[in-house]
Write a protein that holds these residues in place. Sequence first.
Motif, PDB file in Angstrom:
ATOM      1  N   ASP A 113      19.768  28.070  49.442  1.00  0.00           N
ATOM      2  CA  ASP A 113      21.090  27.486  49.717  1.00  0.00           C
ATOM      3  C   ASP A 113      21.412  26.430  48.674  1.00  0.00           C
ATOM      4  O   ASP A 113      20.532  25.980  47.946  1.00  0.00           O
ATOM      5  CB  ASP A 113      21.086  26.824  51.103  1.00  0.00           C
ATOM      6  N   TYR A 114      22.659  26.010  48.653  1.00  0.00           N
ATOM      7  CA  TYR A 114      23.071  24.952  47.715  1.00  0.00           C
ATOM      8  C   TYR A 114      23.182  23.631  48.462  1.00  0.00           C
ATOM      9  O   TYR A 114      23.690  23.584  49.588  1.00  0.00           O
ATOM     10  CB  TYR A 114      24.410  25.311  47.070  1.00  0.00           C
ATOM     11  N   ASP A 115      22.709  22.581  47.814  1.00  0.00           N
ATOM     12  CA  ASP A 115      22.735  21.247  48.398  1.00  0.00           C
ATOM     13  C   ASP A 115      23.712  20.395  47.575  1.00  0.00           C
ATOM     14  O   ASP A 115      23.303  19.580  46.752  1.00  0.00           O
ATOM     15  CB  ASP A 115      21.310  20.671  48.354  1.00  0.00           C
ATOM     16  N   ARG A 116      25.001  20.644  47.791  1.00  0.00           N
ATOM     17  CA  ARG A 116      26.019  19.959  46.972  1.00  0.00           C
ATOM     18  C   ARG A 116      25.952  18.451  47.153  1.00  0.00           C
ATOM     19  O   ARG A 116      26.159  17.680  46.222  1.00  0.00           O
ATOM     20  CB  ARG A 116      27.419  20.473  47.326  1.00  0.00           C
ATOM     21  N   ASP A 117      25.619  18.022  48.389  1.00  0.00           N
ATOM     22  CA  ASP A 117      25.617  16.578  48.666  1.00  0.00           C
ATOM     23  C   ASP A 117      24.477  15.846  47.964  1.00  0.00           C
ATOM     24  O   ASP A 117      24.474  14.616  47.903  1.00  0.00           O
ATOM     25  CB  ASP A 117      25.537  16.333  50.178  1.00  0.00           C
ATOM     26  N   GLU A 124      33.488  16.093  45.325  1.00  0.00           N
ATOM     27  CA  GLU A 124      34.832  15.495  45.204  1.00  0.00           C
ATOM     28  C   GLU A 124      35.384  15.571  43.783  1.00  0.00           C
ATOM     29  O   GLU A 124      36.586  15.724  43.588  1.00  0.00           O
ATOM     30  CB  GLU A 124      34.829  14.017  45.620  1.00  0.00           C
ATOM     31  N   ALA A 125      34.495  15.414  42.802  1.00  0.00           N
ATOM     32  CA  ALA A 125      34.991  15.223  41.433  1.00  0.00           C
ATOM     33  C   ALA A 125      34.510  16.301  40.467  1.00  0.00           C
ATOM     34  O   ALA A 125      34.676  16.158  39.258  1.00  0.00           O
ATOM     35  CB  ALA A 125      34.550  13.847  40.923  1.00  0.00           C
ATOM     36  N   PRO A 251      24.740  23.587  41.340  1.00  0.00           N
ATOM     37  CA  PRO A 251      24.281  22.611  42.332  1.00  0.00           C
ATOM     38  C   PRO A 251      22.775  22.678  42.546  1.00  0.00           C
ATOM     39  O   PRO A 251      22.141  23.692  42.237  1.00  0.00           O
ATOM     40  CB  PRO A 251      25.027  23.035  43.608  1.00  0.00           C
ATOM     41  N   LYS A 252      22.230  21.596  43.072  1.00  0.00           N
ATOM     42  CA  LYS A 252      20.816  21.594  43.434  1.00  0.00           C
ATOM     43  C   LYS A 252      20.602  22.656  44.528  1.00  0.00           C
ATOM     44  O   LYS A 252      21.483  22.858  45.379  1.00  0.00           O
ATOM     45  CB  LYS A 252      20.459  20.198  43.968  1.00  0.00           C
TER      46      LYS A 252
END
Length: 383
Positions: A113-117, A124-125, A251-252
């Motif tokens: 999975d992707y860990d966008r946070d 956001e940017a 993303p991570k």
Amino acid sequence: MSAILAGFMRIAILGAGFGGLELSTMLSEALGDSVEVTLIDKSDSFVFGYSKLDVMFGRTTPEAVRLSYRDITKPGVRFLQQTVTSIDPEARRVSTDGGVHEADVLVVALGADYDRDATPGLAEAGNEFYSVAGAERLAEILPTFSRGRAIVGVCGTPFKCPPAPSEAALLLHDQLSARGVRADCEISFVIPFGSPVPPSPDTSRALVAAFAERGIEFVPNRRVSSLDGGRRVAVLDDGSEMPYDLFLGVPKHRAPDVVIASGMIDDVYIPVNPRTLQTRFPGVYAVGDVAEVGVPKAGVFAEGAARMVAASLIASAKNGEQPGAYDGRGSCYIEFGAGRVGRVDVDFFSGPEPTGTFQEPSGALVAEKQHFGSSRRASWFGR
Ligand SMILES: Cc1cc2nc3c(=O)[nH]c(=O)nc-3n(C[C@H](O)[C@H](O)[C@H](O)COP(=O)(O)OP(=O)(O)OC[C@H]3O[C@@H](n4cnc5c(N)ncnc54)[C@H](O)[C@@H]3O)c2cc1C
């Protein structure tokens, strides 16, 4: 295992991506309905990873690249569109939003999975091009980018398909050139490796030369750790900053929550015997991006691991000889732009170090890559 398999074998495959699709196809072809294969995925369709680049650069649409699981009609295989909510590897019992499934053999192929946070500011940017939704969003944004600096940046390792961000930088160059705005734009590529494809120096040299020819700034050994949207800067892992007008991120990655909660993980992904893909739980295997195998996270390796598990299960069902060990080999096609594709054949387990053999970009390899996709589409989906 042979005691379990002496009778009718119930095999539950969690995840219908590269690994799950290949495994269910091979089992069906060899064993038909003498086994019961339950293939579970939360999605209604599969998309090849590389199709996300095609969507992002407007070469196709998401609808055109979705392969519907409705088309899976294979003897012995039942596809269920359900979300896996818990996995009990000791009992080989799986709960989903549709019920409880018990199996003699459980294969976890739930991907990464992707860990966008994990990267402050990315959501956001910035933008990511690793999901279909992210690629679709970029398909709208890219035609409006005509001036300033674009960064293709990697936010964590390991990440799927190590050549993919290099491909994105090269294809971005092509698109900006075709629109006649390349001279007004800069492209920088940030990657936390010393070279674009570390197991293959020849491939890396060819990519670095391609970046240089196209005026793409290559920033090795650096990871993007955050984005400051207010100041429009990307902060790298050494604290240095790079201004940007458009951020295209990888993303991570991490294991899916349900896998983390299952207790199968020691570190970040599921540890397996790299030769057999068995986890420490009897009758439970893990293949593909969700497993810690020592090979890259890529479809061809997920597929190779699935073939290994399939061969072992088929041998058990037929009381045949067990196959040799998983070889950790795979070939990846690499888009170099200008309508040319290169190829790298990587071997992770034969020698003391991984090795990679490079084939120069050519039109012939474009056709070979197309065949790679169409042959999987035919064998997995009958299309
Ligand atoms: C931009 C890009 C380009 C790429 N290019 C290539 C390439 O050229 N060649 C190559 O070999 N690889 C490429 N890849 C990598 C490739 O897509 C992945 O490595 C591959 O899909 C991994 O296969 P898998 O079976 O492990 O997982 P996946 O294919 O990711 O499948 C996992 C499945 O599990 C399902 N799932 C997850 N959680 C749940 C849950 N809780 N319940 C039910 N279902 C669930 C998902 O819906 C998914 O269908 C690329 C990837 C990207 C992002």
